[in-house]
Design an enzyme around this catalytic site. Structure first.
Site, PDB file in Angstrom:
ATOM      1  N   CYS A 135     -17.206  44.860  13.514  1.00 32.79           N
ATOM      2  CA  CYS A 135     -16.109  43.985  13.109  1.00 32.79           C
ATOM      3  C   CYS A 135     -15.351  44.537  11.907  1.00 32.79           C
ATOM      4  O   CYS A 135     -14.132  44.649  11.930  1.00 32.79           O
ATOM      5  CB  CYS A 135     -16.639  42.595  12.788  1.00 32.79           C
ATOM      6  SG  CYS A 135     -15.343  41.442  12.282  1.00 32.79           S
ATOM      7  N   CYS A 180     -12.612  44.078  14.616  1.00 32.79           N
ATOM      8  CA  CYS A 180     -11.725  42.946  14.312  1.00 32.79           C
ATOM      9  C   CYS A 180     -10.811  43.193  13.121  1.00 32.79           C
ATOM     10  O   CYS A 180      -9.596  42.960  13.205  1.00 32.79           O
ATOM     11  CB  CYS A 180     -12.554  41.693  14.023  1.00 32.79           C
ATOM     12  SG  CYS A 180     -13.993  41.470  15.064  1.00 32.79           S
ATOM     13  N   LYS A 206      -8.304  46.206  13.453  1.00 31.39           N
ATOM     14  CA  LYS A 206      -7.393  45.856  14.553  1.00 31.39           C
ATOM     15  C   LYS A 206      -6.379  44.819  14.094  1.00 31.39           C
ATOM     16  O   LYS A 206      -5.187  44.929  14.404  1.00 31.39           O
ATOM     17  CB  LYS A 206      -8.199  45.313  15.730  1.00 31.39           C
ATOM     18  CG  LYS A 206      -7.348  44.798  16.878  1.00 31.39           C
ATOM     19  CD  LYS A 206      -8.177  43.996  17.853  1.00 31.39           C
ATOM     20  CE  LYS A 206      -8.581  42.651  17.258  1.00 31.39           C
ATOM     21  NZ  LYS A 206      -9.415  41.860  18.184  1.00 31.39           N
ATOM     22  N   TYR A 241      -9.394  42.192  26.959  1.00 33.45           N
ATOM     23  CA  TYR A 241      -8.637  41.853  25.753  1.00 33.45           C
ATOM     24  C   TYR A 241      -8.439  43.051  24.832  1.00 33.45           C
ATOM     25  O   TYR A 241      -7.397  43.167  24.175  1.00 33.45           O
ATOM     26  CB  TYR A 241      -9.302  40.682  25.017  1.00 33.45           C
ATOM     27  CG  TYR A 241     -10.577  40.995  24.283  1.00 33.45           C
ATOM     28  CD1 TYR A 241     -10.551  41.360  22.944  1.00 33.45           C
ATOM     29  CD2 TYR A 241     -11.812  40.907  24.917  1.00 33.45           C
ATOM     30  CE1 TYR A 241     -11.722  41.652  22.260  1.00 33.45           C
ATOM     31  CE2 TYR A 241     -12.981  41.183  24.237  1.00 33.45           C
ATOM     32  CZ  TYR A 241     -12.938  41.552  22.914  1.00 33.45           C
ATOM     33  OH  TYR A 241     -14.097  41.834  22.246  1.00 33.45           O
ATOM     34  N   GLU A 272      -4.738  44.127  23.793  1.00 29.49           N
ATOM     35  CA  GLU A 272      -4.392  44.076  22.373  1.00 29.49           C
ATOM     36  C   GLU A 272      -3.837  45.408  21.904  1.00 29.49           C
ATOM     37  O   GLU A 272      -2.782  45.463  21.237  1.00 29.49           O
ATOM     38  CB  GLU A 272      -5.623  43.692  21.544  1.00 29.49           C
ATOM     39  CG  GLU A 272      -6.004  42.226  21.670  1.00 29.49           C
ATOM     40  CD  GLU A 272      -7.277  41.897  20.934  1.00 29.49           C
ATOM     41  OE1 GLU A 272      -7.475  40.718  20.597  1.00 29.49           O
ATOM     42  OE2 GLU A 272      -8.111  42.810  20.692  1.00 29.49           O
ATOM     43  N   HIS A 316       6.623  17.403  13.775  1.00 30.50           N
ATOM     44  CA  HIS A 316       7.890  17.861  14.363  1.00 30.50           C
ATOM     45  C   HIS A 316       8.795  18.493  13.296  1.00 30.50           C
ATOM     46  O   HIS A 316       8.847  18.009  12.170  1.00 30.50           O
ATOM     47  CB  HIS A 316       8.609  16.654  14.987  1.00 30.50           C
ATOM     48  CG  HIS A 316       9.901  17.006  15.652  1.00 30.50           C
ATOM     49  ND1 HIS A 316       9.959  17.651  16.864  1.00 30.50           N
ATOM     50  CD2 HIS A 316      11.190  16.813  15.254  1.00 30.50           C
ATOM     51  CE1 HIS A 316      11.221  17.822  17.200  1.00 30.50           C
ATOM     52  NE2 HIS A 316      11.994  17.340  16.234  1.00 30.50           N
ATOM     53  N   GLU A 361       3.072  20.557  18.535  1.00 32.13           N
ATOM     54  CA  GLU A 361       3.210  19.123  18.785  1.00 32.13           C
ATOM     55  C   GLU A 361       3.083  18.808  20.264  1.00 32.13           C
ATOM     56  O   GLU A 361       2.741  17.680  20.658  1.00 32.13           O
ATOM     57  CB  GLU A 361       4.531  18.590  18.241  1.00 32.13           C
ATOM     58  CG  GLU A 361       5.777  19.085  18.946  1.00 32.13           C
ATOM     59  CD  GLU A 361       7.049  18.502  18.341  1.00 32.13           C
ATOM     60  OE1 GLU A 361       7.219  17.277  18.400  1.00 32.13           O
ATOM     61  OE2 GLU A 361       7.845  19.284  17.790  1.00 32.13           O
TER      62      GLU A 361
END
Length: 452
Positions: free
Chosen positions: A42, A47, A50, A177, A181, A435, A440
Site C-alpha cells: 500500500c 495505494c 497510485k 481495477y 486505474e 443541494h 443528493e
C-alpha cells in the site's frame, strides 16, 4: 515452554504493522521482520503512490475545464522526473513514520527475510532462529506476469513507480481495477494508452451499469480499449519498443507493455507447507474466521489469505487477531459490506451487493439515475455520473450502493456507513438533500426503475 517472543510478525505492511503495535500495547513481547521496505504494497508500491499519480493526472483536464469557465489557463507539459523525485521523498517519509510507530510501540524490528522453521520457530536470513508463542504471516501479495514468451519485456504494477521516464505509448493488458486505474492515470499524463482485455467488459465483479459507464468514459477520453482481445505474441520491436500481435489480428509497437493480469499471495519459500500450513490453489493461506491457519500457532491476515485484498481490511483483520489472541475477546474478521473505490476517471465507489448478486438472493427494487453533473453540463461537456441503490423488496433495506462520479470514493465512504448499518430506503429518503450536489440523488430517487 519459554519463547523469545509472544508474537513474531512476518511482513511490514499495514496489516502486520497494526497487529504488531496493538499486540505490543497489551504488554506482549513482539518482533516484526520485513525483508523489503516498511509499509508494504500500500505505502511503497500500491495505494499511496497510485493515488498521488491520480492527483497528478487530473490537472491537465482541470486546465481544460478552467478555460471553459473563463480562465486563461494552460496545462503545459507534465514533467515525470520532477513528480517522481517528490513521490520518492514522500514514500521515504511515510516509511520512516511506520518505523517510528513500531519503535515507539516497543516492537523489535528485524530487517531481513524470515521463514518458518516450525510451528513456534522462525529462521532469519542471517542464520539465526527465534521462537514465538504465536506467528502472524502478513506478507501480502505480488503481481504476476502471464505465461507467454517474452513476458519479461513487460512491466507489472510495481514497476510503474520506478520508471526513469514516462513512455509515449503503453499497452495495458487486463481489465481489472488496477489495469483501468493505470489506463486513466497514464492517459491523463499524456501517454497514448491502448488496453487489451480478453473479457466482454472491464471491471468484472462490479455492478454492470457502473462498469459500462466507466468503459464508455474511458473510450471518450481517448483510451484505446479493446475488449475480447489478448496478446497472442510479443517481442522486441524497432527503436527499443515492444512489438505485439493480438488475438484479434491487430499489430502494434509500444514503448511499454504493462501486465495487470492478476496477483498472487506471497507465500512461496516461507516454509508453510513444510510445517503443515494448508495453502489454497492460488497459494493463499487457508484460515478460519479468526485468521487462524491449520497450524494453531500460525495466523495470517491481509492479501496473503486470498480473502479481500484491501489495505483497510488487512488492518481490521490485524486488529481482530489481537483482540482474539492477546485480549481474550474472540473477534472474527468482518468482511460484510466493505466499501471500496476504483480510482478511474470518473471514479467508482461501491458497497454491498451488485444488482446481479442481489437478484440471485431475493426480490429487489433498483433505484438508479444517470445524468450530466452541473459542473460539466454548464460548459457543455458530456460526462455522466451514476447513482444506484439496490433495495430489498421485503425489508426495504439498502443492499448495495454504487456511484460513478468525480470523488465517488469520498462519497461511498459516507454511504458505506448507512449501508453497513442496514438502513432502509425509507431512512435514506427521510434524510434532507444537500443541494446542489451530485450526491443528493441518493436521497431523492422516489420510484424504482425496475424490480424483480
Amino acid at each position: 515452554m519459554s519463547f523469545d517472543y509472544d508474537l513474531f510478525v512476518i511482513g511490514g505492511g499495514s496489516g502486520g504493522v497494526r497487529a504488531a503495535r496493538m499486540a505490543a500495547a497489551t504488554g506482549a513481547r513482539v518482533a516484526l521482520a520485513e525483508e523489503d521496505r516498511m509499509g508494504g504494497t500500500c505505502v511503497i508500491r500500491g495505494c499511496v503512490p497510485k493515488k498521488m499519480m491520480v492527483f497528478a493526472s487530473g490537472y491537465g483536464h482541470a486546465a481544460d475545464e478552467a478555460r471553459d469557465y473563463g480562465w486563461s489557463a494552460k496545462a503545459g507539459t507534465f514533467h515525470w522526473p520532477q513528480f517522481r523525485t517528490r513521490l520518492r521523498g514522500e514514500l521515504d517519509r511515510l516509511e520512516q513514520i511506520y518505523r517510528s510507530m513500531l519503535d515507539t510501540s516497543g516492537v523489535e524490528i528485524v530487517d531481513q527475510r524470515a521463514t518458518l522453521a516450525g510451528p513456534h520457530e522462525v529462521a532469519l536470513a542471517d542464520g539465526t532462529r527465534r521462537s514465538a508463542a504465536h506467528i502472524l504471516i502478513a506478507t501480502g501479495g505480488h503481481p504476476v506476469r502471464p505465461d507467454i514468451e517474452n513476458a519479461d519485456l513487460g512491466m507489472v504494477s510495481d514497476d510503474i513507480f520506478l520508471m526513469d521516464e514516462l513512455p509515449k505509448s503503453v499497452l495495458i493488458v487486463g481489465g481489472g481495477y488496477i489495469a483501468c486505474e493505470f489506463a486513466c492515470i497514464l492517459n491523463g499524463l499524456g501517454v497514448k494508452v491502448t488496453q487489451y482485455y480478453r473479457g466482454a467488459q472491464i471491471l468484472r465483479g462490479f455492478d454492470d451499469e457502473a462498469r459500462g459507464l466507466i468503459s464508455e468514459a474511458m473510450l471518450d477520453q481517448g483510451i484505446g480499449l479493446h475488449l475480447g482481445t489478448n496478446i497472442l505474441r510479443m517481442g522486441p520491436g524497432d527503436a527499443g519498443g515492444i512489438r505485439v500481435e493480438s488475438t484479434t489480428g491487430g499489430e502494434g509497437t509500444f514503448d511499454r507493455v504493462l501486465f495487470a493480469t492478476g496477483r498472487r499471495p506471497s507465500t512461496e519459500g516461507l516454509g508453510l507447507e513444510e510445517i503443515g500450513v494448508t495453502l489454497g490453489r492460488n497459494g493463499e493461506i487457508v484460515v478460519d474466521g479468526y485468521s487462524q491457519s491449520s497450524v494453531p500457532s500460525v495466523y495470517a491476515i491481509g492479501d496473503v489469505t486470498g480473502r479481500v485484498a484491501l489495505t483497510p481490511v488487512a488492518i481490521r483483520e490485524g486488529m481482530a487477531f489481537v483482540r482474539t489472541v492477546f485480549e481474550g475477546v474472540k473477534t472474527p474478521a468482518d468482511h460484510d459490506r466493505i466499501p471500496s473505490a476504483v480510482f478511474t476517471r470518473p471514479e467508482l465507489g461501491t458497497v454491498g451487493l451488485t444488482e446481479g448478486q442481489a437478484r440471485d438472493r431475493e426480490e429487489v427494487e433498483v433505484y438508479c439515475t444517470s445524468f450530466r453533473p452541473m459542473q460539466q453540463a454548464f460548459i457543455g461537456r458530456k460526462d455522466r455520473v451514476l447513482m444506484k441503490l439496490i433495495v430489498s423488496r421485503r425489508t426495504r433495506v439498502v443492499l448495495g450502493c454504487h456511484i460513478v462520479a468525480q470523488n465517488a470514493g469520498e462519497m461511498i465512504q459516507l454511504a458505506g456507513i448507512a449501508v453497513k448499518a442496514g438502513l432502509t430506503k425509507d431512512q435514506f429518503d427521510a434524510t434532507c438533500a444537500v443541494h446542489p450536489t451530485m450526491a443528493e440523488e441518493l436521497v431523492t430517487m422516489r420510484e424504482p426503475v425496475r424490480s424483480g
